[in-house]
Scaffold this motif. Structure first.
Motif, short mmCIF file in Angstrom:
data_model
loop_
_atom_site.label_atom_id
_atom_site.label_comp_id
_atom_site.label_asym_id
_atom_site.label_seq_id
_atom_site.Cartn_x
_atom_site.Cartn_y
_atom_site.Cartn_z
N SER A 1 -108.64 55.42 59.55
CA SER A 1 -107.32 54.89 59.94
C SER A 1 -106.25 55.23 58.92
O SER A 1 -105.05 55.11 59.22
CB SER A 1 -107.40 53.38 60.16
N GLN A 2 -106.63 55.70 57.75
CA GLN A 2 -105.64 56.15 56.77
C GLN A 2 -104.90 57.38 57.26
O GLN A 2 -103.79 57.66 56.82
CB GLN A 2 -106.33 56.49 55.44
N LEU A 3 -105.49 58.11 58.16
CA LEU A 3 -104.87 59.33 58.68
C LEU A 3 -103.73 59.04 59.66
O LEU A 3 -103.07 59.96 60.13
CB LEU A 3 -105.93 60.21 59.35
N LEU A 4 -103.49 57.76 59.95
CA LEU A 4 -102.36 57.40 60.81
C LEU A 4 -101.03 57.82 60.20
O LEU A 4 -100.06 58.04 60.91
CB LEU A 4 -102.34 55.89 61.06
N THR A 5 -100.99 57.95 58.89
CA THR A 5 -99.78 58.42 58.23
C THR A 5 -99.39 59.81 58.72
O THR A 5 -98.21 60.10 58.90
CB THR A 5 -99.97 58.43 56.70
N TYR A 6 -100.37 60.66 58.95
CA TYR A 6 -100.10 62.02 59.41
C TYR A 6 -99.74 62.06 60.90
O TYR A 6 -99.10 62.99 61.35
CB TYR A 6 -101.30 62.92 59.15
N VAL A 7 -100.15 61.05 61.65
CA VAL A 7 -99.89 61.03 63.08
C VAL A 7 -98.57 60.31 63.39
O VAL A 7 -97.73 60.82 64.13
CB VAL A 7 -101.06 60.35 63.85
N THR A 8 -98.39 59.12 62.82
CA THR A 8 -97.22 58.30 63.15
C THR A 8 -96.18 58.26 62.05
O THR A 8 -95.07 57.79 62.28
CB THR A 8 -97.66 56.85 63.46
N GLY A 9 -96.51 58.67 60.84
CA GLY A 9 -95.58 58.60 59.73
C GLY A 9 -95.72 57.34 58.91
O GLY A 9 -95.18 57.25 57.81
N PHE A 10 -96.43 56.37 59.42
CA PHE A 10 -96.69 55.14 58.68
C PHE A 10 -98.00 54.55 59.19
O PHE A 10 -98.58 55.06 60.13
CB PHE A 10 -95.55 54.12 58.85
N GLY A 11 -98.45 53.51 58.59
CA GLY A 11 -99.67 52.85 59.05
C GLY A 11 -100.90 53.20 58.26
O GLY A 11 -101.94 52.56 58.42
N GLY A 12 -100.83 54.18 57.39
CA GLY A 12 -101.99 54.58 56.61
C GLY A 12 -102.40 53.55 55.57
O GLY A 12 -103.51 53.58 55.08
N LEU B 1 -99.04 56.72 46.91
CA LEU B 1 -97.64 56.32 46.93
C LEU B 1 -97.00 56.51 45.56
O LEU B 1 -95.88 57.01 45.45
CB LEU B 1 -97.52 54.87 47.39
N LEU B 2 -97.72 56.14 44.51
CA LEU B 2 -97.21 56.32 43.15
C LEU B 2 -97.02 57.80 42.82
O LEU B 2 -96.00 58.21 42.25
CB LEU B 2 -98.15 55.67 42.13
N MET B 3 -98.00 58.63 43.20
CA MET B 3 -97.88 60.07 42.97
C MET B 3 -96.71 60.66 43.73
O MET B 3 -96.01 61.55 43.23
CB MET B 3 -99.17 60.78 43.38
N LEU B 4 -96.48 60.18 44.93
CA LEU B 4 -95.37 60.66 45.74
C LEU B 4 -94.03 60.30 45.08
O LEU B 4 -93.14 61.14 44.99
CB LEU B 4 -95.45 60.06 47.14
N VAL B 5 -93.92 59.07 44.61
CA VAL B 5 -92.68 58.62 43.96
C VAL B 5 -92.43 59.39 42.67
O VAL B 5 -91.28 59.71 42.35
CB VAL B 5 -92.75 57.09 43.70
N ILE B 6 -93.47 59.74 41.95
CA ILE B 6 -93.31 60.51 40.71
C ILE B 6 -93.01 61.98 41.02
O ILE B 6 -92.23 62.63 40.31
CB ILE B 6 -94.57 60.37 39.83
#
Length: 129
Positions: A32-43, A76-81
């Motif tokens: 269900s973490q892959l929902l980020t790639y499908v919907t943009g959120f929810g991962g 999320l932290l890696m993305l922000v950095i």
């Protein structure tokens, strides 16, 4: 003299053994973490809800749920950095590429591991909880 019935004591002792083994739910939680790639959120939200709802009733859910939340917070932290690091000779682009690839591959690897009854991989994960 008040005596405690032995039945209640045994129920308290054997409460951990009352958890059911559900490897398919563990694998679904990782997938269900892959929902980020499908919907943009929810991962992060969907695995968090599944973990909180079943951490006491499914054997191994607490370990896998903590692993998922720690992994998503690390991404999320890696993305922000990585976003401001783009200005530093483009190093942020490598960070974004790493987040994209690892964020797609590791949930699949952990879903397979969970389906086989193994512990989740904690590659590139910071333990927050």
């Amino acid at each position: 003299m008040v005596r405690t019935p032995k039945i209640y004591i045994m129920e308290i002792i054997n409460q951990k053994s009352a958890q059911r083994v559900d490897n398919q739910l563990l694998a679904l939680t990782h997938a269900s973490q892959l929902l980020t790639y499908v919907t943009g959120f929810g991962g992060l939200i969907v695995p968090l809800v599944i973990w909180l709802a079943s951490k006491d009733s499914v054997h191994g859910m607490d370990e896998h749920g903590r692993s998922i939340v720690n992994f998503q917070l690390t991404l999320l932290l890696m993305l922000v950095i990585s976003i401001p690091a783009i200005l530093l000779f483009g190093l942020g682009l490598l960070g974004l590429l790493f987040v994209g690839v690892i964020g797609f591959i590791l949930p699949i690897v952990n879903a397979v591991r969970a389906a086989n009854g193994e512990a989740p991989s904690k590659f590139a994960t910071i333990n927050f909880i």
